[in-house]
Design a protein around this motif. Structure first.
Motif, PDB file in Angstrom:
ATOM      1  N   LEU A  11       0.817  -1.214   0.000  1.00  0.00           N
ATOM      2  CA  LEU A  11       0.000   0.000   0.000  1.00  0.00           C
ATOM      3  C   LEU A  11       0.856   1.272   0.000  1.00  0.00           C
ATOM      4  O   LEU A  11       0.379   2.342  -0.396  1.00  0.00           O
ATOM      5  CB  LEU A  11      -0.989  -0.006   1.176  1.00  0.00           C
ATOM      6  CG  LEU A  11      -2.347  -0.693   0.952  1.00  0.00           C
ATOM      7  CD1 LEU A  11      -3.071  -0.066  -0.225  1.00  0.00           C
ATOM      8  CD2 LEU A  11      -2.265  -2.165   0.752  1.00  0.00           C
ATOM      9  N   HIS A  81      -6.157 -11.904   2.150  1.00  0.00           N
ATOM     10  CA  HIS A  81      -6.636 -13.145   1.543  1.00  0.00           C
ATOM     11  C   HIS A  81      -6.045 -14.407   2.161  1.00  0.00           C
ATOM     12  O   HIS A  81      -6.507 -15.498   1.864  1.00  0.00           O
ATOM     13  CB  HIS A  81      -6.378 -13.085   0.033  1.00  0.00           C
ATOM     14  CG  HIS A  81      -6.831 -11.793  -0.590  1.00  0.00           C
ATOM     15  ND1 HIS A  81      -8.155 -11.396  -0.576  1.00  0.00           N
ATOM     16  CD2 HIS A  81      -6.144 -10.772  -1.182  1.00  0.00           C
ATOM     17  CE1 HIS A  81      -8.268 -10.209  -1.158  1.00  0.00           C
ATOM     18  NE2 HIS A  81      -7.057  -9.804  -1.531  1.00  0.00           N
ATOM     19  N   MET A 102      -9.569  -0.379  -1.461  1.00  0.00           N
ATOM     20  CA  MET A 102      -9.857   0.680  -2.436  1.00  0.00           C
ATOM     21  C   MET A 102     -10.573   0.111  -3.655  1.00  0.00           C
ATOM     22  O   MET A 102     -11.508   0.716  -4.177  1.00  0.00           O
ATOM     23  CB  MET A 102      -8.562   1.374  -2.844  1.00  0.00           C
ATOM     24  CG  MET A 102      -8.035   2.273  -1.748  1.00  0.00           C
ATOM     25  SD  MET A 102      -6.592   3.188  -2.252  1.00  0.00           S
ATOM     26  CE  MET A 102      -5.363   1.911  -2.066  1.00  0.00           C
TER      27      MET A 102
HETATM   28  C1  DQA Z   1      -6.488  -4.035  -1.866  1.00  0.00           C
HETATM   29  C2  DQA Z   1      -7.032  -5.278  -2.591  1.00  0.00           C
HETATM   30  C3  DQA Z   1      -6.121  -6.463  -2.376  1.00  0.00           C
HETATM   31  O1  DQA Z   1      -6.632  -7.599  -3.046  1.00  0.00           O
HETATM   32  C4  DQA Z   1      -4.746  -6.170  -2.934  1.00  0.00           C
HETATM   33  O2  DQA Z   1      -3.864  -7.245  -2.673  1.00  0.00           O
HETATM   34  C5  DQA Z   1      -4.180  -4.875  -2.452  1.00  0.00           C
HETATM   35  C6  DQA Z   1      -5.069  -3.734  -2.281  1.00  0.00           C
HETATM   36  C7  DQA Z   1      -7.337  -2.780  -2.167  1.00  0.00           C
HETATM   37  O3  DQA Z   1      -7.168  -1.787  -1.458  1.00  0.00           O
HETATM   38  O4  DQA Z   1      -8.124  -2.782  -3.113  1.00  0.00           O
HETATM   39  O5  DQA Z   1      -2.972  -4.756  -2.289  1.00  0.00           O
HETATM   40  O6  DQA Z   1      -6.537  -4.271  -0.469  1.00  0.00           O
END
Ligand code: DQA
Length: 142
Positions: A11, A81, A102
């Protein structure tokens, strides 16, 4: 109300990676918006990001043991996950945690459709970009 905003793995690259999925705003810019929203509601925020699962677990423990906040927004990234360690940490603490994404994880690859965290979180918000954090904050507060 004091709210801890936690972001997990990858992130920190928000605004720089997969811009078509996560947009062009950096995590710092998103955090500024969250802080401004919180302030307008008389709330206080603390931000924390780590790419390391155990550090996120430690931060959850610290929040619980030192009573540093009344609510937590957690975008755990891909840890969502498969991290049973984060799941157990959320279950161990008595602070409500909102799961945030997000992107709309349900409209993406099959492995993103399952969260091992949702069952122990107060609620889940996904798909609204940076506003997912704001929506989750409203939910936690009310
Ligand atoms: C996330 C969705 C996750 O699947 C992904 O691995 C991310 C970002 C999101 O903010 O949409 O790194 O958490």
């Amino acid at each position: 109300m004091k709210i801890l905003v936690m972001n997990g793995v990858n992130l920190n690259l928000t605004g720089k990676r997969e811009k078509g999925v996560y947009g062009t705003e950096t995590l710092e810019q998103i955090n500024e918006k969250i802080a401004a929203f919180a302030k307008s509601n008389g709330d206080e925020v603390e931000f924390y990001q780590s790419n390391i699962e155990g550090e996120l677990v430690n931060k959850l423990h610290e929040a619980y043991l030192n009573k540093t906040c009344q609510g937590i927004l957690l975008n755990a990234g891909a840890f969502t996950h498969y991290s049973y360690a984060l799941r157990d940490a959320i279950a161990a603490i008595d602070i409500p945690v909102a799961e945030v994404h997000m992107s709309n994880v349900h409209a993406r690859e099959a492995f993103r459709h399952n969260s091992v965290l949702s069952e122990v979180c107060k609620g889940v918000v996904c798909g609204f970009g940076a506003n997912s954090y704001i929506a989750a904050m409203v939910g936690l507060k009310r």
